[in-house]
Structure formats: structure tokens, C-alpha cells
Design an enzyme around this catalytic site. Sequence first.
Site, PDB file in Angstrom:
ATOM      1  N   ASP A  58      35.381 -27.134 -40.697  1.00  0.00           N
ATOM      2  CA  ASP A  58      35.129 -27.889 -39.469  1.00  0.00           C
ATOM      3  C   ASP A  58      35.829 -27.282 -38.249  1.00  0.00           C
ATOM      4  OD1 ASP A  58      37.749 -28.453 -40.015  1.00  0.00           O
ATOM      5  OD2 ASP A  58      37.505 -30.625 -40.149  1.00  0.00           O
ATOM      6  N   ARG A  97      46.269  -8.294 -38.397  1.00  0.00           N
ATOM      7  CA  ARG A  97      46.717  -8.457 -39.771  1.00  0.00           C
ATOM      8  C   ARG A  97      46.305  -7.250 -40.595  1.00  0.00           C
ATOM      9  NH1 ARG A  97      45.470 -14.227 -39.870  1.00  0.00           N
ATOM     10  NH2 ARG A  97      45.114 -14.685 -37.690  1.00  0.00           N
ATOM     11  N   ASP A 151      45.416 -11.311 -45.259  1.00  0.00           N
ATOM     12  CA  ASP A 151      45.106 -11.803 -43.912  1.00  0.00           C
ATOM     13  C   ASP A 151      46.285 -12.564 -43.327  1.00  0.00           C
ATOM     14  OD1 ASP A 151      44.208 -13.657 -46.070  1.00  0.00           O
ATOM     15  OD2 ASP A 151      43.990 -15.034 -44.394  1.00  0.00           O
TER      16      ASP A 151
END
Length: 470
Positions: A121, A179, A248
Site C-alpha cells: 500500500d 545500496r 538492499d
Amino acid sequence: MAESNANWQFTNHYTKLPEKFFSRMALNPVREPKLVLFNESLAQELGLGALQEEIAIFAGNEAPENATPLAQAYAGHQFGHFTMLGDGRAILLGEHLTPEGNSVDIQLKGAGRTPYSRGGDGRAALGPMLREYIMSEAMHHLGIPTTRALAVVSTGEDVMREEVLEGAILTRVAASHLRVGTFQYAYQFGTDTDLSALVTYALETHYPEQIDQENSALTLLKAVIQHQASLIADWQLVGFVHGVMNTDNMTISGETIDYGPCAFLDTYDPEAVFSSIDRNGRYAYANQPAIAEWNLTRFAETLLPLLHDDEKEAVKIATETLYTFRKQYVENWLSGVRKKLGMDGEEAEDEQLVNELLALMEKYEADYTNTFLALTFQVFTGEVLFEAEAFENWLIKWKLRVRFDERSEALMMQMKQHNPAIIPRNYYVEEALQAATKHHNFTKVNELIEATKNPYAHTNFQEKYKYPPK
Ligand code: AMP
Ligand code: MG
């Protein structure tokens, strides 16, 4: 555009990278933003002045002048499995130039859906955003490189998790959000030119003094290894368990990032794990140096095309360079633990002596932080360990090593600087978050933030956070 009194200075270098590295974003406004936490001293450092009126910006309802909102693309290994990721719930407003001339990313975490949201979401709940604020600021004040927290706003909107929760957005400040996963993305989905552009951007942003070296990719690899070897040693020394060291979640800057299911050790337990889905202990406390090395190996792999034209030669260079991680990590850790134990200089038996202590701490389930504090102040209460004969014997050896009788005053002074009086223990963090999320009472959150601001001051106020209920 916002009516802003703040002195935002956006440079937006990231948008000069090839388009595949990001997606430009429209903001996703929220219904009823309220400022919950604001980091006054960080705002000052950033040259932003008083910002309370900037709620609309921290909520992602309005963009500051010259901001270029975007979501970054990246990939990563999560629990060992490679996946396409990207900012699924974060929007980078841009890179802000501080009065000291440092560039920092200003990112809104929980700012709504992006092209990388997959099924999510795009939102965040209040509890976890407060948690990241508390933990990252505590980390910073412990002297450990980390992303910072500038503000938390509640959104006035619900987020659906296992239960209905209040939504919130964290304004995160980082040297950058590059990253290992950003390089994995470039390697997997880009050309050598894309990869090369990313290497240049990373060097310019984080290691500008090293930019003119012959092989840029090798220079970057060495710099990242060096900074991660230092960071992971810092974590181990304060007993920090990151919880999800996916590629990540490992930065190129050497800052700690993504405070999810992280925690500081209470009882010293090398096997301690804090992610509920980490069943095999992949990210356990004692495993963090090895996992960092694994992640750095994934990083090195992405650089192979730039390290040498001949692949065999490139692999050789990468392998030799990666070997230096272990050595640097051990040196950093040993040097740090010597400081914690007040050991001047270096003696061959030091490591053995430290390991004996750690083994005893493990056996007697001693509190990690409090054991070092007991040694610092020579007050041996509250741990079964202190009654053990083996500990008495260890203490005799340690006192000889540190020439205790000659320098007990100076020793205490020295050890106070390297052994924090307070860490944000999970018990107190959770207690504060409960009060905040269930009763909208932020007193405990604010007290905890205040208490963790100066961990080496050893004040009475910090005392009450010393003993977590067993
Ligand atoms: P994290 O566990 O926070 O490191 O996130 C891993 C990946 O999941 C990243 O790509 C996030 O952007 C994404 N993600 C996490 N939570 C959400 C969410 N609520 N909506 C969309 N993406 C999310
Ligand atoms: Mg992450």
C-alpha cells in the site's frame, strides 16, 4: 509548491543518472497530517531553521521549491533470494546541501504507492516509524554511522496490517540511499555504461577525495569494504542486531539503514535473532560479520565488468580485495573492545582474554552492556556472572593487563567513554511505543529519545533504563 520559510537547497544530482535508476513521482497527499516528532537539532545542522510549519512537506502533501520527487529503483537478495525491489513506499524529495557543504538525501518513508510497490500500500504505520526514529537517533548518538530521523507525522489515515493501525511518515536523512541492491539492479538490468555512471555518482557523493584513482570500480569497492568493516565492528561492540541484513539494506555510504526488527542485546547471546522470519539465524548477532562479507561479495560481483576486461583477472582482483574485509573487521573490533576494557597498547594475549570474558558472559547469561558498565565502575551487582569463581579469576588477569592498581582513576575515565550508560533496550522501546500508539501519549517516547542523546554522559536519568525486567 509550498510556502516554505525553510532554507531547502536541493541539488538533485541523482536525476542526472540514466532514467532507469528512478521514476519521477507525483506526491500522494494524506488527509490530516499532524507533527508527532521533530528533530530540532538535526534541522539546525541541516541549515533548515525552525520547521514546525513544514508539516505539509513532511506529510508529502506539498513539495519544497526545487525538489524533484522520485522513487529509486533497486534490487536485492532477501534472505539469500534475488528480487527486483525499489522504493515501494518511499519518495526521495531530493539531495539537500547543508551549510557545511554536505549533500544529504531527504526521503519520506511511508509516502504512498510507487511503481515499485508491488502488492503493497506504500504506507507505514506509526509504531514502526517512531521505532526507526528512536533507534536511528540513538545509534547516531552512540557515534555509529546511520541514517537520521528529522520528523514523524501521523497521516490521519488508517493502514491495514494484521490490525488497523494509524498511518505515519518518517522524514529520513541519509548521506545517500545507494545500496548494494542499487548496483545489483544496474548489473542485472543495465548496461556497462549505466553501471559506470552509478560508480561515478557513488564516488562523487561519498568518496570524492578518491575520485581520481585509476580504477574507479576498484576504488569504490575498497572504500565500501573499509566503511562496512568499520560499521559492522561498531554494531558488534554495542551489541546491535540489525535483523534483516538483506543486500538492499546495506548502504554504499557505510551508514546503518532500515530499522525494522532490529534490537540491542540485553543478555549476551551470540545466536540472538530478532526477525521473526529468520528461522535459520542467517542474521543472528554473531553472524553479522559473515553476512556483511557475503553481501559485499554480491557487491563485488556487480563491479566485475568494470574491474578488468578479462573476466578471470576481474574475479582475481575482486577476490583479493574481498579478503581484506575480514582483516579490517577484526582489527576494528579488537581495537574497539580493547578500548571498552581499558587496555592500552596491544598485547598478544588480548584477544584470548576478551574471548574468555565473552564465553563467561554467554555461559552465565550476563547482560552485555551492564557487564562492561560493571567493569567500568567496579560495581559488581545484578549478574550471576559476578559470583562465579571463573569470573574472579578472569578479573585478576584483567587487572594485571590494565595495570589496575596504578591507574584505576584514569581507567574509569577511559572506559566511560567507550561503554554506553544506555542503549535503547527493546523493553523500553516497546513500552514507549505502546503508550504512543494505543493512548497517544508521547511522554515515554520523548523521554527515551532524550535519555539516549548522550550515552557516554552516565547520568542518573539514564540509570532507570539500565535493568530490563527479566
Ligand atoms: P524493507 O523490508 O523495508 O527493507 O522493504 C523491502 C521492500 O519492500 C522495499 O522494496 C520496500 O519499498 C517494499 N515495501 C515494504 N513495505 C511496503 C509497503 N507497505 N508498500 C509497498 N512496498 C513496501
Ligand atoms: Mg529496505
